[in-house]
Write a protein that holds these residues in place. Sequence first.
Motif, PDB file in Angstrom:
ATOM      1  N   SER A 167       0.814  -1.219   0.000  1.00 35.79           N
ATOM      2  CA  SER A 167       0.000   0.000   0.000  1.00 35.79           C
ATOM      3  C   SER A 167       0.848   1.269   0.000  1.00 35.79           C
ATOM      4  N   ASN A 168       2.141   1.121   0.143  1.00 35.95           N
ATOM      5  CA  ASN A 168       3.021   2.292   0.213  1.00 35.95           C
ATOM      6  C   ASN A 168       3.572   2.674  -1.160  1.00 35.95           C
ATOM      7  N   TRP A 169       3.709   3.982  -1.366  1.00 31.77           N
ATOM      8  CA  TRP A 169       4.501   4.453  -2.483  1.00 31.77           C
ATOM      9  C   TRP A 169       5.970   4.455  -2.046  1.00 31.77           C
ATOM     10  N   VAL A 170       6.867   4.324  -3.007  1.00 36.77           N
ATOM     11  CA  VAL A 170       8.294   4.271  -2.691  1.00 36.77           C
ATOM     12  C   VAL A 170       8.998   5.447  -3.362  1.00 36.77           C
ATOM     13  N   ALA A 171       9.599   6.317  -2.552  1.00 39.87           N
ATOM     14  CA  ALA A 171      10.388   7.438  -3.068  1.00 39.87           C
ATOM     15  C   ALA A 171      11.869   7.115  -2.900  1.00 39.87           C
ATOM     16  N   VAL A 172      12.686   7.644  -3.792  1.00 40.74           N
ATOM     17  CA  VAL A 172      14.115   7.369  -3.730  1.00 40.74           C
ATOM     18  C   VAL A 172      14.880   8.655  -3.428  1.00 40.74           C
ATOM     19  N   ALA A 173      15.856   8.551  -2.550  1.00 43.19           N
ATOM     20  CA  ALA A 173      16.731   9.676  -2.218  1.00 43.19           C
ATOM     21  C   ALA A 173      18.124   9.376  -2.749  1.00 43.19           C
ATOM     22  N   LEU A 174      18.611  10.245  -3.606  1.00 46.53           N
ATOM     23  CA  LEU A 174      19.988  10.124  -4.086  1.00 46.53           C
ATOM     24  C   LEU A 174      20.533  11.516  -4.362  1.00 46.53           C
ATOM     25  N   MET A 175      21.845  11.600  -4.526  1.00 43.24           N
ATOM     26  CA  MET A 175      22.490  12.897  -4.670  1.00 43.24           C
ATOM     27  C   MET A 175      22.063  13.599  -5.952  1.00 43.24           C
ATOM     28  N   GLN A 176      21.686  14.869  -5.822  1.00 43.41           N
ATOM     29  CA  GLN A 176      21.340  15.694  -6.977  1.00 43.41           C
ATOM     30  C   GLN A 176      22.001  17.061  -6.809  1.00 43.41           C
ATOM     31  N   ARG A 177      23.302  17.120  -7.062  1.00 45.31           N
ATOM     32  CA  ARG A 177      24.074  18.355  -6.942  1.00 45.31           C
ATOM     33  C   ARG A 177      25.002  18.476  -8.148  1.00 45.31           C
ATOM     34  N   PRO A 178      24.430  18.579  -9.352  1.00 48.15           N
ATOM     35  CA  PRO A 178      25.271  18.521 -10.559  1.00 48.15           C
ATOM     36  C   PRO A 178      26.302  19.641 -10.664  1.00 48.15           C
ATOM     37  N   LEU A 179      25.977  20.842 -10.207  1.00 51.83           N
ATOM     38  CA  LEU A 179      26.930  21.942 -10.318  1.00 51.83           C
ATOM     39  C   LEU A 179      28.151  21.696  -9.444  1.00 51.83           C
ATOM     40  N   ASP A 180      27.919  21.322  -8.191  1.00 51.88           N
ATOM     41  CA  ASP A 180      29.039  21.029  -7.298  1.00 51.88           C
ATOM     42  C   ASP A 180      29.823  19.813  -7.782  1.00 51.88           C
ATOM     43  N   ALA A 181      29.118  18.835  -8.347  1.00 52.27           N
ATOM     44  CA  ALA A 181      29.794  17.633  -8.836  1.00 52.27           C
ATOM     45  C   ALA A 181      30.740  17.961  -9.981  1.00 52.27           C
ATOM     46  N   LEU A 182      30.286  18.819 -10.889  1.00 49.01           N
ATOM     47  CA  LEU A 182      31.151  19.213 -12.006  1.00 49.01           C
ATOM     48  C   LEU A 182      32.319  20.058 -11.514  1.00 49.01           C
TER      49      LEU A 182
END
Length: 675
Positions: free
Chosen positions: A332-347
């Motif tokens: 019955s649960n929805w599943v959300a995913v957490a992952l890194m989203q910092r493209p400017l700092d990564a570049l």
Amino acid sequence: MHRIFILLTIVFSACQSVELSTSEVEQWEQQAKQVNIIRDTYGVPHIYGKTDADVVFGLLYAQCEDDFNRVEMNYINAMGRLAETEGESAIFKDLRMKMFINPDDLKKQFEESPDWLKKLMVSFADGINYYLHTHPEVTPKVIKRFEPWMALSFSEGSIGGDIESVNIGSLKQFYGAESSEISMLDKINEEIYTEPQGSNGIAISPKLSASGNSLFLINPHTSFFFRSEVHMVSEEGLNAYGAVTWGQFFVYQGFNDRVGWMHTSSYADVIDYYLETVTEQNEHFTYQFGDEKREVQERVIEVPYLDGDSIKTTNFTGYFTHHGPVVAKNDSNWVAVALMQRPLDALRQSYLRTKAKNYTEFNEAMKIRTNSSNNTVYADADGNIAYYHGNYIPIRDTTFNWTMPVDGSNPATDYKGLHELAEIVSIFNPETGWIQNCNSNPFTASGSSSPNPANYASYIAPDVENYRGIHAARLLDTAKDMTIEKLKTLAYDSYMPAFEVIIPPLSKALNSPTTSLKSKPYFSELKKEIQQWNYRWAEGSVATAVATFWGQNALREAYMSGERPENPYEYVAQQMSKEKLLQILEETADQMINDFGKWNVTWGEVNRYQRLNGDIVQPFNDEAPSLPVGFASGRWGSLASFGARTYPDTKKMYGTSGNSFVAFVEFGDSLKAMS
């Protein structure tokens, strides 16, 4: 040597349906005059420019010369535009990317970039566009004109990949499409035949080297078609050599005149799934978070796709919680995913490390903490060696099991910031004088000088030991008076320690064989090959071929035994009966006779390298020319990795990944290196 220079009369005739102003073309021509590309005997481009931006311009031009198709395809995939060339079958791959990659967000981040990085991104786009407008015979599949912000779409950590861990089948089911089930046997075969992902990195301190200088091994194991080798030199202090991913403008794994960096795939936990308790209200959704109900954010996501000769569009409503995009449903649960989203700092981090001149400067770049998928092995001209296990690691409540989805309604499961660089597992100038990482855990990375696992949360380093790590540590434990040549010998050491675990029980069983195997005309020779083998690969080795095919079949049997064994190698060695080991051997030998006309084929006869064309996915053909390869799979502990497998229409095995780039470096007052 050639300059990126072409007559304006040709440039103007090469517009390819993209409107260009005279001033734009003149600007490209002017920048091209600032760039020299010298290709060496092997075709490696050495790119010289007045500024870093000039070199980036030249690098992308040179990459497009080598393989524009792969440059474009990396960005087509990164921006979720694959269906525009591959059709309806790629719609959900694109949806997955578009849930994370939003052009409007990237354009905003580009505008907020520091001036120095903005110049590099402009040159990135200009270099590709200039190539296209000087090569009218090249027709892009999708991206007719590259824009500077696009560089941010392909800088998730360093090379991307985090987003692609999200399961496509689950995404399809949640967003309204049936997902075809893959059989258990297909899943097992895929695992057995897929080369373990990762790389080898080794740093040796001056105390163990003959010259008193630090030594360094750079040995990424990736697709043979995914990276190119380059040298980037500017009058602003850039002087980096190494492997660069198609379409990116920084040396990903390599060295400059003072420091070297080698990334190996990390299994530190950087991706988490949250079970969201969702309620529908007035055709919209809310989710529980503590005592409050929060609104599920919605965004219409357009996915264009190729249908015949025309482009059609299908729309999805994407759902998001503060944890991240919703990508699946679990009961019955929805599943959300957490992952890194910092493209400017990564570049920014990815480029800054290429210009570091010492450990302090390199460490400052690492403090940006956006290399989400990698460990880093380091060495420098000052005699320092170092290791970082991961880089981007969220702080979590250790009372929860982070190997499983956690309760998103409990505020205690929210991240509590990022671990500081000093809090992750790291090593600096160990007493043993060496560091190795072959994608195994960091607690054996420096032998007796390795970190203590008791000092770290389990999610920081859940990596398990593997046979490449075991192999490297054994060799380094006895290393002394090391030179570049000795380091090369070490990197290509042919021993495979996995076989010392699974072959002895088979060898023992051969002393009392089953009746059917003993009656085979080849039994005596087969027994001799196995019992006298030294567990080393070689092109001319029959035992290597037999052991590899038998080992693959034995591992498959271990996986099919019921509950998946935690260590399939130990399962084969300790739990398989003598009769089963011999039965698998007999079936293996008979299959080899059926496939190759004899059981005693040499390893080089069946382990091949073949490249028939420039397709992204290579075709393979037993009747076409190919080359023998002695290297073996990293799953057996071969440091020199060659990830080969059979294909539906082949009997021989063909490699597509492994030792894609290898460099041996000696730092000191002057630099010595071979690649």
